[in-house]
Each structure stands twice: as C-alpha cells, then as structure tokens.
Design a protein around this motif. Sequence first.
Motif, PDB file in Angstrom:
ATOM      1  N   ASN A   1       0.814  -1.224   0.000  1.00 16.61           N
ATOM      2  CA  ASN A   1       0.000   0.000   0.000  1.00 16.61           C
ATOM      3  C   ASN A   1       0.849   1.278   0.000  1.00 16.61           C
ATOM      4  OD1 ASN A   1       0.695   0.303   2.725  1.00 16.61           O
ATOM      5  ND2 ASN A   1      -1.222  -0.554   3.477  1.00 16.61           N
ATOM      6  N   ASN A   2       2.003   1.261   0.661  1.00 12.92           N
ATOM      7  CA  ASN A   2       2.847   2.457   0.591  1.00 12.92           C
ATOM      8  C   ASN A   2       3.592   2.545  -0.741  1.00 12.92           C
ATOM      9  OD1 ASN A   2       2.421   2.828   3.632  1.00 12.92           O
ATOM     10  ND2 ASN A   2       3.804   4.511   3.105  1.00 12.92           N
ATOM     11  N   ALA A   3       3.783   1.393  -1.411  1.00 16.12           N
ATOM     12  CA  ALA A   3       4.418   1.428  -2.736  1.00 16.12           C
ATOM     13  C   ALA A   3       3.503   2.068  -3.774  1.00 16.12           C
ATOM     14  CB  ALA A   3       4.791   0.019  -3.178  1.00 16.12           C
ATOM     15  N   THR A   4       2.190   2.065  -3.527  1.00 16.77           N
ATOM     16  CA  THR A   4       1.274   2.692  -4.489  1.00 16.77           C
ATOM     17  C   THR A   4       1.411   4.212  -4.513  1.00 16.77           C
ATOM     18  OG1 THR A   4      -0.537   2.827  -2.875  1.00 16.77           O
ATOM     19  CG2 THR A   4      -0.439   0.843  -4.246  1.00 16.77           C
ATOM     20  N   VAL A   5       2.010   4.790  -3.447  1.00 16.61           N
ATOM     21  CA  VAL A   5       2.132   6.257  -3.396  1.00 16.61           C
ATOM     22  C   VAL A   5       2.994   6.751  -4.559  1.00 16.61           C
ATOM     23  CG1 VAL A   5       3.022   8.201  -2.064  1.00 16.61           C
ATOM     24  CG2 VAL A   5       1.766   6.367  -0.911  1.00 16.61           C
ATOM     25  N   GLY A   6       4.213   6.191  -4.683  1.00 18.53           N
ATOM     26  CA  GLY A   6       5.087   6.595  -5.790  1.00 18.53           C
ATOM     27  C   GLY A   6       4.512   6.186  -7.129  1.00 18.53           C
ATOM     28  N   GLY A   7       3.899   4.993  -7.182  1.00 15.41           N
ATOM     29  CA  GLY A   7       3.308   4.525  -8.437  1.00 15.41           C
ATOM     30  C   GLY A   7       2.204   5.445  -8.921  1.00 15.41           C
ATOM     31  N   ALA A   8       1.345   5.882  -7.999  1.00 13.42           N
ATOM     32  CA  ALA A   8       0.212   6.747  -8.386  1.00 13.42           C
ATOM     33  C   ALA A   8       0.675   8.095  -8.923  1.00 13.42           C
ATOM     34  CB  ALA A   8      -0.712   6.947  -7.183  1.00 13.42           C
ATOM     35  N   LEU A   9       1.879   8.516  -8.520  1.00 14.19           N
ATOM     36  CA  LEU A   9       2.379   9.809  -8.983  1.00 14.19           C
ATOM     37  C   LEU A   9       2.935   9.744 -10.403  1.00 14.19           C
ATOM     38  CD1 LEU A   9       4.132  11.177  -5.770  1.00 14.19           C
ATOM     39  CD2 LEU A   9       1.978  11.909  -6.777  1.00 14.19           C
ATOM     40  N   VAL A  10       3.219   8.550 -10.923  1.00 13.60           N
ATOM     41  CA  VAL A  10       3.767   8.438 -12.283  1.00 13.60           C
ATOM     42  C   VAL A  10       2.786   8.989 -13.321  1.00 13.60           C
ATOM     43  CG1 VAL A  10       4.584   6.851 -14.061  1.00 13.60           C
ATOM     44  CG2 VAL A  10       5.296   6.524 -11.690  1.00 13.60           C
TER      45      VAL A  10
END
Length: 506
Positions: free
Chosen positions: A308-317
């Motif tokens: 769930n914390n890995a989605t933070v950087g992914g969502a910003l792409v």
Amino acid sequence: MGSFEAFASAVSQLVDPFSVVLLLGGVLLGTIIGVLPGLGAPIAITIALPFTLYMEPVPAFVLLLAIYSAATYGGSISAITLGIPGTGSAAATVEDGHKMFKSGRGGEALGLSLTASIIGGLFSTVALALLAPMLARIAVEFGPLEYLAISVFGIIVVVRVAEKSLVKGLVSACIGIWLTTWGIDNISGAERYIFNNYNLYEGLPFVAVLVGVFAVSELLMSSERTLPPVDFGAKSLKASLPTLGILKKFRATLARSSVLGTIIGILPGEGAAVGAFFSYAEAKRRSDTPEKFGTGIPEGVVAPEAANNATVGGALVPTLTLGIPGSPAAAVLLGAFLIQGLAPGPKLFSEAPDLMYAIFISLFVINIVMLFTGLLTIRAAARIITIPQQVIVPTVMLLCLIGVFSVKNDLFGVTVLICVGAFGYVLRKLKYAIAPFTIGFVLGPILERSFRQSYLLGDGTLIGFFESWIAVLIYGLLVLTVAGGPVLNFIRKQRGAASSRGQNNV
C-alpha cells in the motif's frame, strides 16, 4: 534551467527550515489522520490543501506528500491495535495484524508494518524517479486527441474500480464533470449555470468542492459511528523493529509486494487498497503454509503494508507525466498543481524541473523520517483512537471551514463547502463512491477542452477522433481493461464446462 541548477535549486529549497518543519509536521499530521478510522490520505490532503495556497510550490508539495505517505501508513496502527483499519488501504492488514496484537505480539506487528511501509515507499520512489522522466518524454508528443483518450481512459477505469454498479459510477463521474461546466465558457464566453450569481462567473471554487465532497461528507458519516472501547497495554504499543535476519526471511515477500504495489499504483483508479489486497492474496498463494494466513502471522502484515505504501510513488507516475491521477489522493494532489498555477503533464518536467527534483528527493526523505517519527509516535498516535468522535469530528470540521474561508476570505466558498459536503453525504448514504465524482471534477476541464479541440481538428467527423495511433492504442487498452476480465472468465467457464463434459463421456 539545466539539470544541475534544477537539482541544486531543489536541494536548497528542501533544506530551508520552513520546508523541514512542514515535512515533519506533515508526517505527524498524516499519521494522526491515518490512524482515525474512516479518514485517510485523500481527506488528510484535502484538509491541508487550502493552507498551501500562499506557499511556494516546493514547500506546499513537501507538506502534501508527507501527509499522503504518512496517512497511508498510519491506517495500519488502528488496523493492528483496534481491528478497524484507519484507511481502506490497511483493511488487508487487519486479519493477521490484529490477531498478532491480541496474542501479545502487538509490538512485533507494529514494527513489521512500519518497516514494510518504508521499504515499499522507498522502492516506489526510486521507480517514480526512473519511470516518470521516460514517460514524460513520450507524453510530450501528446495533443488534443491523445489527452481526450487518456482522460476518457482515466474516468472509465476509476468508475469500473470504484463502483460495483457501473451505472452508479458513471452517474457519479458525470455529476463531477457537469459541475466543471458552471461559469463563463472560456472559448465562447457564454454564461453557463450562473443563476444570476456573480460568484459563479469563475465556476465553483475548486478547493471548496474537494474539501466538501471528501472531508465534510466523511465527517458527517463518522458522526454516526460509535467505536468500541479500546484498552491498550503499555507493552503492546511498543514497536520493535525486525532484525536483519527477519527481513532477510521476508525479502521475497517485501520485493514482490513493493513491485506489485508500484505497478498497481500506476494504473489509474486502482489505489492502495487494491494493491494491498492483491499482494496479500499473492503472498498467500505462494506460501508453503497458506492455511496460516488469517491466524496472525508476520507475512500477513508485511505483504499488504509494503504494497500500500508502494502505491504512493506509483500513483504519482501518471499524475506527473499525463495529468491523470492514479488514485483519489493523487487526484487531490492534481488539484494542488492547478492551484499553484502549474499544469501537470510532460511539460512540467521542462517548465518546473526543480519542483520535480524536489518531489523525488522529498518522497525519499519522508520515508526515512517516517521510520523515526513512527517509532516515537506510535503510542501517542494509537491513543488518539480513544478520543471520542464528539471531539474529533467538530475539530476537523472547524479546520475545514477555516481553511476554505482563508482561500478568498469570503463566505461563498464556505457555502459551497457545506452544500457539496451535504451532497457528498447523500451520495455515500446511497452507496455511490466519491472517487468517480472527484476524478470527473478534476478531469472535466481537460476532457471538455480536448474534446472540443479534437472535434474541430476532425472537421466534426467521428473518425477524426481516431486519427492518432497513440489515441487508438489508449482506446484499445481501455477496451482490454474493461472487457478483458469478463472475457477471460467466460473462456475459463467454457473450458471448464468442456472438460467436465469430456470426463462424463469417459
């Protein structure tokens, strides 16, 4: 501005004492709001959004990103200690995390969730720094046809993911798009839905609508909930970080969940909750002892929290490169760019390179800071759950009112805040998701502008919308995304039925 000058400018702005204070404050605020059941990263960011209006872009985004990352992690604290996830992204952590807590292993579970969240967050930050510039170089060729296609893609995918009912999701998204048409038409100059109110010439105030639909509506829902009494032991709230040996034991789960979380974060609309559940299911499927999942095992905490914390950087792409939010929280961040007078998309990398460097660096630092602040504040943050809702709800509501009023120092924004908040509350009571409404409201202007430009370029013909191969590719991906799952399920059922008939004949 060259790359070195942009990097140096970003560093100099990040080490400014004001930015440092905002980073620390954002991590603390995000953790606290993430802990409170029902609230979460999108609401935490919307509450802080009005207070960033008069800040420079770099400190503003340092604050918002710190809140985003910390709130995504903070939900695990209440999931483990109370058995109620502070955010939807922590729902998968409840099963094993809370059982570990009840069996006297709460400190171990809290330490694992903190460590896994930081590892997932750091991984996705590196992925963001590598992928975003590459995607931006491709997206710089985009024109109206491509932006129309990517806007349609973003809205439809969010509708599909956020709602069980496709009709409800489309209705919610269409209402959000329709509200963006209020005010003076920038192309023709015509008045649209003004209602003889000069305050509406510029359309509905962006911040008031976002804060109202996200924060106020959720606060109204929270006022109806009663949380069970909580009894914490002093020892159970003392987080113990895992040793290197334990991390080595879970290295495959950590790596796999970080990759899955980042990829799912990149997909528009999927978000942290989907990433957490998908990684949890994948860890269970690959485990030698899948029957132990749900009984209180460390791997059941590590997998969803890293994802769930890995989605933070992914969502910003997609948010930074295409202007298409990867999650509801990223949609609010998209609004923050518009408020700062910046247009998210590929040109952002050439027009504000120092801000891009600042975002990459600050996200990395935020995850490191979370390690120390998490250890120091877990006990205090968990005790916030014991504060009655009668205190929490009015306090947060007051912050929303002050924040929106401070935007222009007038009551029109406050009126819109209350009206949209009440409307959002009705939507939630009728089981309509808020995410499609928000994506529609954020992408509505881009959708309308690119549609009208594409219509003119194609001389009013339908085929004109498909004259770009990139647009056709995006529409093709949309069809695969929407229809791929049902088609595969149909094929599997047909194969299963054929196999059963074959066995019966034998």
